[in-house]
Design a protein around this motif. Structure first.
Motif, PDB file in Angstrom:
ATOM      1  N   GLU A 249      27.574 -78.383  10.662  1.00 30.09           N
ATOM      2  CA  GLU A 249      26.285 -78.372  10.979  1.00 30.09           C
ATOM      3  C   GLU A 249      25.473 -79.370   9.833  1.00 30.09           C
ATOM      4  N   ALA A 250      26.074 -79.329   8.400  1.00 27.44           N
ATOM      5  CA  ALA A 250      25.524 -80.153   7.435  1.00 27.44           C
ATOM      6  C   ALA A 250      25.811 -81.437   7.753  1.00 27.44           C
ATOM      7  N   VAL A 251      27.072 -81.790   8.257  1.00 28.80           N
ATOM      8  CA  VAL A 251      27.200 -83.255   8.790  1.00 28.80           C
ATOM      9  C   VAL A 251      26.396 -83.614   9.570  1.00 28.80           C
ATOM     10  N   TRP A 252      26.344 -82.979  10.764  1.00 32.36           N
ATOM     11  CA  TRP A 252      25.626 -83.443  11.903  1.00 32.36           C
ATOM     12  C   TRP A 252      23.997 -83.647  11.534  1.00 32.36           C
ATOM     13  N   ALA A 253      23.555 -82.682  10.612  1.00 32.21           N
ATOM     14  CA  ALA A 253      21.922 -82.656  10.145  1.00 32.21           C
ATOM     15  C   ALA A 253      21.774 -84.085   9.370  1.00 32.21           C
ATOM     16  N   THR A 254      22.680 -84.322   8.452  1.00 29.89           N
ATOM     17  CA  THR A 254      22.703 -85.420   7.623  1.00 29.89           C
ATOM     18  C   THR A 254      22.835 -86.711   8.612  1.00 29.89           C
ATOM     19  N   ALA A 255      23.690 -86.794   9.452  1.00 29.00           N
ATOM     20  CA  ALA A 255      24.046 -87.829  10.387  1.00 29.00           C
ATOM     21  C   ALA A 255      22.594 -88.097  11.291  1.00 29.00           C
TER      22      ALA A 255
ATOM     23  N   PHE B 172      26.937 -87.645  14.679  1.00 28.77           N
ATOM     24  CA  PHE B 172      26.086 -86.762  15.118  1.00 28.77           C
ATOM     25  C   PHE B 172      26.498 -85.687  16.164  1.00 28.77           C
ATOM     26  N   GLY B 173      26.791 -86.607  17.022  1.00 30.40           N
ATOM     27  CA  GLY B 173      27.356 -86.096  18.481  1.00 30.40           C
ATOM     28  C   GLY B 173      28.560 -85.213  18.288  1.00 30.40           C
ATOM     29  N   VAL B 174      29.564 -85.759  17.847  1.00 35.40           N
ATOM     30  CA  VAL B 174      30.826 -85.456  17.405  1.00 35.40           C
ATOM     31  C   VAL B 174      30.674 -84.035  16.672  1.00 35.40           C
ATOM     32  N   ALA B 175      30.007 -84.079  15.612  1.00 38.03           N
ATOM     33  CA  ALA B 175      29.893 -82.892  14.673  1.00 38.03           C
ATOM     34  C   ALA B 175      29.234 -81.819  15.208  1.00 38.03           C
ATOM     35  N   LEU B 176      27.926 -82.304  15.881  1.00 39.19           N
ATOM     36  CA  LEU B 176      27.316 -81.448  16.805  1.00 39.19           C
ATOM     37  C   LEU B 176      28.097 -80.462  17.809  1.00 39.19           C
ATOM     38  N   VAL B 177      28.844 -81.180  18.604  1.00 38.91           N
ATOM     39  CA  VAL B 177      29.515 -80.446  19.553  1.00 38.91           C
ATOM     40  C   VAL B 177      30.555 -79.544  19.066  1.00 38.91           C
ATOM     41  N   ALA B 178      31.332 -79.942  17.982  1.00 41.51           N
ATOM     42  CA  ALA B 178      32.334 -79.310  17.140  1.00 41.51           C
ATOM     43  C   ALA B 178      31.817 -77.993  16.467  1.00 41.51           C
ATOM     44  N   SER B 179      30.429 -78.448  15.768  1.00 44.92           N
ATOM     45  CA  SER B 179      29.924 -77.270  15.134  1.00 44.92           C
ATOM     46  C   SER B 179      29.436 -76.083  15.998  1.00 44.92           C
ATOM     47  N   MET B 180      28.807 -76.351  16.978  1.00 42.51           N
ATOM     48  CA  MET B 180      28.171 -75.600  18.257  1.00 42.51           C
ATOM     49  C   MET B 180      29.422 -74.793  18.821  1.00 42.51           C
ATOM     50  N   GLY B 181      30.421 -75.580  19.245  1.00 39.33           N
ATOM     51  CA  GLY B 181      31.685 -74.885  19.719  1.00 39.33           C
ATOM     52  C   GLY B 181      32.520 -73.906  18.516  1.00 39.33           C
ATOM     53  N   GLY B 182      32.455 -74.129  17.545  1.00 35.91           N
ATOM     54  CA  GLY B 182      32.974 -73.336  16.557  1.00 35.91           C
ATOM     55  C   GLY B 182      32.062 -72.216  16.364  1.00 35.91           C
ATOM     56  N   LEU B 183      30.798 -72.357  16.115  1.00 37.10           N
ATOM     57  CA  LEU B 183      29.767 -71.018  16.166  1.00 37.10           C
ATOM     58  C   LEU B 183      30.040 -70.134  17.219  1.00 37.10           C
TER      59      LEU B 183
ATOM     60  N   TYR C 177      24.896 -66.400  13.251  1.00 33.18           N
ATOM     61  CA  TYR C 177      23.935 -67.702  13.177  1.00 33.18           C
ATOM     62  C   TYR C 177      23.377 -67.897  11.767  1.00 33.18           C
ATOM     63  N   ALA C 178      23.016 -66.564  11.299  1.00 32.38           N
ATOM     64  CA  ALA C 178      22.464 -66.596   9.848  1.00 32.38           C
ATOM     65  C   ALA C 178      23.540 -67.338   8.808  1.00 32.38           C
ATOM     66  N   VAL C 179      24.650 -66.954   8.845  1.00 33.58           N
ATOM     67  CA  VAL C 179      25.672 -67.619   8.015  1.00 33.58           C
ATOM     68  C   VAL C 179      25.810 -69.055   8.298  1.00 33.58           C
ATOM     69  N   TRP C 180      26.063 -69.284   9.471  1.00 34.83           N
ATOM     70  CA  TRP C 180      26.024 -70.787  10.136  1.00 34.83           C
ATOM     71  C   TRP C 180      24.810 -71.685   9.527  1.00 34.83           C
ATOM     72  N   VAL C 181      23.583 -71.149   9.644  1.00 35.11           N
ATOM     73  CA  VAL C 181      22.519 -71.904   9.209  1.00 35.11           C
ATOM     74  C   VAL C 181      22.511 -71.967   7.854  1.00 35.11           C
ATOM     75  N   GLY C 182      22.887 -70.731   6.962  1.00 31.93           N
ATOM     76  CA  GLY C 182      22.581 -70.745   5.590  1.00 31.93           C
ATOM     77  C   GLY C 182      23.643 -71.851   5.108  1.00 31.93           C
ATOM     78  N   ILE C 183      25.036 -71.790   5.567  1.00 33.36           N
ATOM     79  CA  ILE C 183      25.885 -72.823   5.029  1.00 33.36           C
ATOM     80  C   ILE C 183      25.264 -74.375   5.151  1.00 33.36           C
ATOM     81  N   GLY C 184      24.970 -74.406   6.484  1.00 34.10           N
ATOM     82  CA  GLY C 184      24.450 -75.841   6.702  1.00 34.10           C
ATOM     83  C   GLY C 184      23.138 -76.200   6.081  1.00 34.10           C
ATOM     84  N   ALA C 185      22.391 -75.475   5.871  1.00 35.30           N
ATOM     85  CA  ALA C 185      20.946 -75.666   5.130  1.00 35.30           C
ATOM     86  C   ALA C 185      21.390 -75.860   3.780  1.00 35.30           C
ATOM     87  N   SER C 186      22.117 -75.073   3.282  1.00 34.68           N
ATOM     88  CA  SER C 186      22.709 -75.310   1.709  1.00 34.68           C
ATOM     89  C   SER C 186      23.279 -76.531   1.511  1.00 34.68           C
TER      90      SER C 186
END
Length: 106
Positions: free
Chosen positions: A13-19, A35-46, A59-68
């Motif tokens: 999530e941090a990768v796609w947000a930065t990209a 962005f596209g590759v990381a987004l699909v992989a991130s959402m798929g993993g979630l 969701y809270a853990v996923w967002v927290g890791i990505g935001a941090s």
């Protein structure tokens, strides 16, 4: 295994947000591709992790890791100003994510 997938998805999530920021509105090819590759992989993993972890916790853990990681990376690269207050808030966010893991499902 679900927790490992969730953590990796949070990092992505941090990768796609930065990209996304570096893509300049999808006008730059490689940041847009990342962005596209990381987004699909991130959402798929979630989605995969949510088969075993409740939606709210996952969701809270996923967002927290990505935001941090997104904010930390921006401060390290100089895209965002470093401050002790921001660092303490990031550490607090990480502590909350760890707390969710400790009190959540195993």
């Amino acid at each position: 295994m679900s927790w490992v997938i969730l953590i990796v998805s949070g990092v992505l999530e941090a990768v796609w947000a930065t990209a996304l920021g570096k893509s300049e509105g999808f006008s730059r090819l490689w940041p847009t591709v990342v962005f596209g590759v990381a987004l699909v992989a991130s959402m798929g993993g979630l989605a995969w992790a949510m088969r075993d972890i409740s939606t709210g916790t996952a969701y809270a853990v996923w967002v927290g890791i990505g935001a941090s990681l997104t904010v930390a990376y921006a401060m390290i690269t100089g895209d965002e100003a470093f401050s002790i207050v921001k660092m303490l808030l990031i550490l607090g966010l990480v502590a909350c994510v760890v707390g969710l893991k400790l009190v959540g499902e195993h």
